[in-house]
Motif scaffolding. Structure first.
Motif, PDB file in Angstrom:
ATOM      1  N   MET A  41      38.923  17.561  54.916  1.00 22.52           N
ATOM      2  CA  MET A  41      39.910  18.581  54.664  1.00 22.52           C
ATOM      3  C   MET A  41      39.518  19.349  53.399  1.00 22.52           C
ATOM      4  N   LYS A  42      39.641  20.644  53.443  1.00 21.82           N
ATOM      5  CA  LYS A  42      39.221  21.493  52.343  1.00 21.82           C
ATOM      6  C   LYS A  42      40.422  21.888  51.482  1.00 21.82           C
ATOM      7  N   PHE A  43      40.208  21.972  50.173  1.00 24.35           N
ATOM      8  CA  PHE A  43      41.264  22.361  49.245  1.00 24.35           C
ATOM      9  C   PHE A  43      41.487  23.861  49.298  1.00 24.35           C
ATOM     10  N   THR A  44      42.752  24.246  49.422  1.00 25.01           N
ATOM     11  CA  THR A  44      43.113  25.656  49.308  1.00 25.01           C
ATOM     12  C   THR A  44      44.247  25.756  48.294  1.00 25.01           C
ATOM     13  N   PHE A  45      44.053  26.586  47.307  1.00 25.42           N
ATOM     14  CA  PHE A  45      45.060  26.795  46.261  1.00 25.42           C
ATOM     15  C   PHE A  45      46.099  27.748  46.809  1.00 25.42           C
ATOM     16  N   SER A  46      47.338  27.298  46.844  1.00 30.68           N
ATOM     17  CA  SER A  46      48.388  28.092  47.484  1.00 30.68           C
ATOM     18  C   SER A  46      48.704  29.387  46.726  1.00 30.68           C
ATOM     19  N   PHE A  47      48.334  29.440  45.469  1.00 28.69           N
ATOM     20  CA  PHE A  47      48.607  30.634  44.672  1.00 28.69           C
ATOM     21  C   PHE A  47      47.317  31.392  44.340  1.00 28.69           C
ATOM     22  N   GLN A  48      46.348  31.341  45.234  1.00 32.35           N
ATOM     23  CA  GLN A  48      45.057  31.984  44.982  1.00 32.35           C
ATOM     24  C   GLN A  48      45.197  33.494  44.801  1.00 32.35           C
ATOM     25  N   LYS A  49      46.097  34.109  45.564  1.00 33.55           N
ATOM     26  CA  LYS A  49      46.280  35.559  45.429  1.00 33.55           C
ATOM     27  C   LYS A  49      46.827  35.910  44.051  1.00 33.55           C
ATOM     28  N   VAL A  50      47.737  35.071  43.551  1.00 30.97           N
ATOM     29  CA  VAL A  50      48.283  35.309  42.213  1.00 30.97           C
ATOM     30  C   VAL A  50      47.172  35.148  41.176  1.00 30.97           C
ATOM     31  N   LEU A  51      46.363  34.112  41.346  1.00 33.00           N
ATOM     32  CA  LEU A  51      45.243  33.885  40.430  1.00 33.00           C
ATOM     33  C   LEU A  51      44.272  35.068  40.460  1.00 33.00           C
ATOM     34  N   ASP A  52      43.959  35.554  41.647  1.00 30.55           N
ATOM     35  CA  ASP A  52      43.066  36.714  41.767  1.00 30.55           C
ATOM     36  C   ASP A  52      43.666  37.935  41.079  1.00 30.55           C
ATOM     37  N   PHE A  53      44.965  38.128  41.249  1.00 31.43           N
ATOM     38  CA  PHE A  53      45.656  39.252  40.618  1.00 31.43           C
ATOM     39  C   PHE A  53      45.580  39.134  39.100  1.00 31.43           C
ATOM     40  N   LYS A  54      45.813  37.937  38.573  1.00 31.13           N
ATOM     41  CA  LYS A  54      45.760  37.721  37.126  1.00 31.13           C
ATOM     42  C   LYS A  54      44.348  37.939  36.592  1.00 31.13           C
ATOM     43  N   GLU A  55      43.350  37.500  37.338  1.00 33.04           N
ATOM     44  CA  GLU A  55      41.958  37.721  36.931  1.00 33.04           C
ATOM     45  C   GLU A  55      41.652  39.218  36.930  1.00 33.04           C
ATOM     46  N   ASN A  56      42.149  39.933  37.924  1.00 35.18           N
ATOM     47  CA  ASN A  56      41.945  41.379  37.994  1.00 35.18           C
ATOM     48  C   ASN A  56      42.618  42.077  36.816  1.00 35.18           C
ATOM     49  N   GLU A  57      43.836  41.663  36.490  1.00 36.07           N
ATOM     50  CA  GLU A  57      44.536  42.231  35.334  1.00 36.07           C
ATOM     51  C   GLU A  57      43.739  42.003  34.059  1.00 36.07           C
ATOM     52  N   LYS A  58      43.173  40.812  33.939  1.00 31.96           N
ATOM     53  CA  LYS A  58      42.372  40.485  32.755  1.00 31.96           C
ATOM     54  C   LYS A  58      41.156  41.401  32.669  1.00 31.96           C
ATOM     55  N   GLU A  59      40.489  41.629  33.793  1.00 37.29           N
ATOM     56  CA  GLU A  59      39.316  42.502  33.805  1.00 37.29           C
ATOM     57  C   GLU A  59      39.688  43.939  33.437  1.00 37.29           C
ATOM     58  N   ILE A  60      40.810  44.412  33.968  1.00 31.47           N
ATOM     59  CA  ILE A  60      41.264  45.774  33.655  1.00 31.47           C
ATOM     60  C   ILE A  60      41.571  45.887  32.172  1.00 31.47           C
ATOM     61  N   ALA A  61      42.262  44.897  31.617  1.00 28.90           N
ATOM     62  CA  ALA A  61      42.585  44.911  30.188  1.00 28.90           C
ATOM     63  C   ALA A  61      41.303  44.890  29.353  1.00 28.90           C
ATOM     64  N   HIS A  62      40.311  44.129  29.803  1.00 24.96           N
ATOM     65  CA  HIS A  62      39.037  44.063  29.090  1.00 24.96           C
ATOM     66  C   HIS A  62      38.338  45.428  29.108  1.00 24.96           C
ATOM     67  N   GLN A  63      38.359  46.102  30.247  1.00 24.28           N
ATOM     68  CA  GLN A  63      37.744  47.420  30.357  1.00 24.28           C
ATOM     69  C   GLN A  63      38.471  48.442  29.480  1.00 24.28           C
ATOM     70  N   GLU A  64      39.809  48.400  29.500  1.00 20.63           N
ATOM     71  CA  GLU A  64      40.585  49.335  28.692  1.00 20.63           C
ATOM     72  C   GLU A  64      40.310  49.112  27.205  1.00 20.63           C
ATOM     73  N   TYR A  65      40.227  47.847  26.813  1.00 23.90           N
ATOM     74  CA  TYR A  65      39.935  47.527  25.419  1.00 23.90           C
ATOM     75  C   TYR A  65      38.553  48.059  25.035  1.00 23.90           C
ATOM     76  N   GLY A  66      37.579  47.879  25.907  1.00 21.46           N
ATOM     77  CA  GLY A  66      36.237  48.379  25.642  1.00 21.46           C
ATOM     78  C   GLY A  66      36.209  49.894  25.522  1.00 21.46           C
ATOM     79  N   THR A  67      36.955  50.571  26.361  1.00 16.45           N
ATOM     80  CA  THR A  67      37.020  52.036  26.329  1.00 16.45           C
ATOM     81  C   THR A  67      37.613  52.522  25.012  1.00 16.45           C
ATOM     82  N   VAL A  68      38.703  51.898  24.595  1.00 17.00           N
ATOM     83  CA  VAL A  68      39.358  52.315  23.361  1.00 17.00           C
ATOM     84  C   VAL A  68      38.467  52.009  22.154  1.00 17.00           C
ATOM     85  N   LYS A  69      37.777  50.872  22.184  1.00 14.79           N
ATOM     86  CA  LYS A  69      36.859  50.537  21.094  1.00 14.79           C
ATOM     87  C   LYS A  69      35.728  51.564  21.017  1.00 14.79           C
TER      88      LYS A  69
END
Length: 144
Positions: free
Chosen positions: A1-29
């Motif tokens: 049986m394979k592990f599936t994280f039930s909140f994977q979409k939320v995790l992906d969304f949070k990772e995406n938000e982090k990447e966007i924030a990182h890009q915005e910070y880089g742009t402003v810098k």
């Protein structure tokens, strides 16, 4: 049986938000560093104008007024760039705080995923051990 994280979409969304924030910070810098370069360039021009003024001892009133206007213009530009620098500095701080928050959120979700996976693996190990124990009992009972 394979592990599936039930909140994977939320995790992906949070990772995406982090990447966007990182890009915005880089742009402003980057904007901040360009502004600092502009300010340094104006300082150099101002120093050159002052050097030109000091090199010639005899100046006419017209030349003195022209140098004063140029210095006033340079000072006005410096003041405007300083104001922009303050605004960008505040924006950099805001984006940095946002990046820290997003990073912490993503880290929390990743830790939860890791703990969930470990719990899943422990449960699978217990089930496997229970099956092996049952198989051993059945073999033993057939021999007796």
């Amino acid at each position: 049986m394979k592990f599936t994280f039930s909140f994977q979409k939320v995790l992906d969304f949070k990772e995406n938000e982090k990447e966007i924030a990182h890009q915005e910070y880089g742009t402003v810098k980057l904007q901040q560093s360009k502004l600092e370069e502009q300010m340094e360039g104006l300082e150099m021009v101002k120093d050159q104008v002052l050097d030109q003024y000091n090199q010639v001892h005899r100046k006419t009133v017209w030349e003195i007024l022209e140098v004063q206007r140029e210095l006033e213009y340079l000072n006005l530009q410096m003041k405007q760039l300083e104001n922009q620098s303050q605004i960008i500095h505040q924006e950099v701080e805001q984006k940095h705080q946002l990046l820290i928050e997003r990073t912490q959120e993503a880290k929390m979700w990743n830790q939860w995923k890791t703990k969930s996976k470990e719990a899943f693996q422990k449960q699978m190990d217990r089930q496997e051990q229970a099956m092996l124990d049952e198989m051993a009992i059945l073999r033993y009972s057939r021999r007796v």
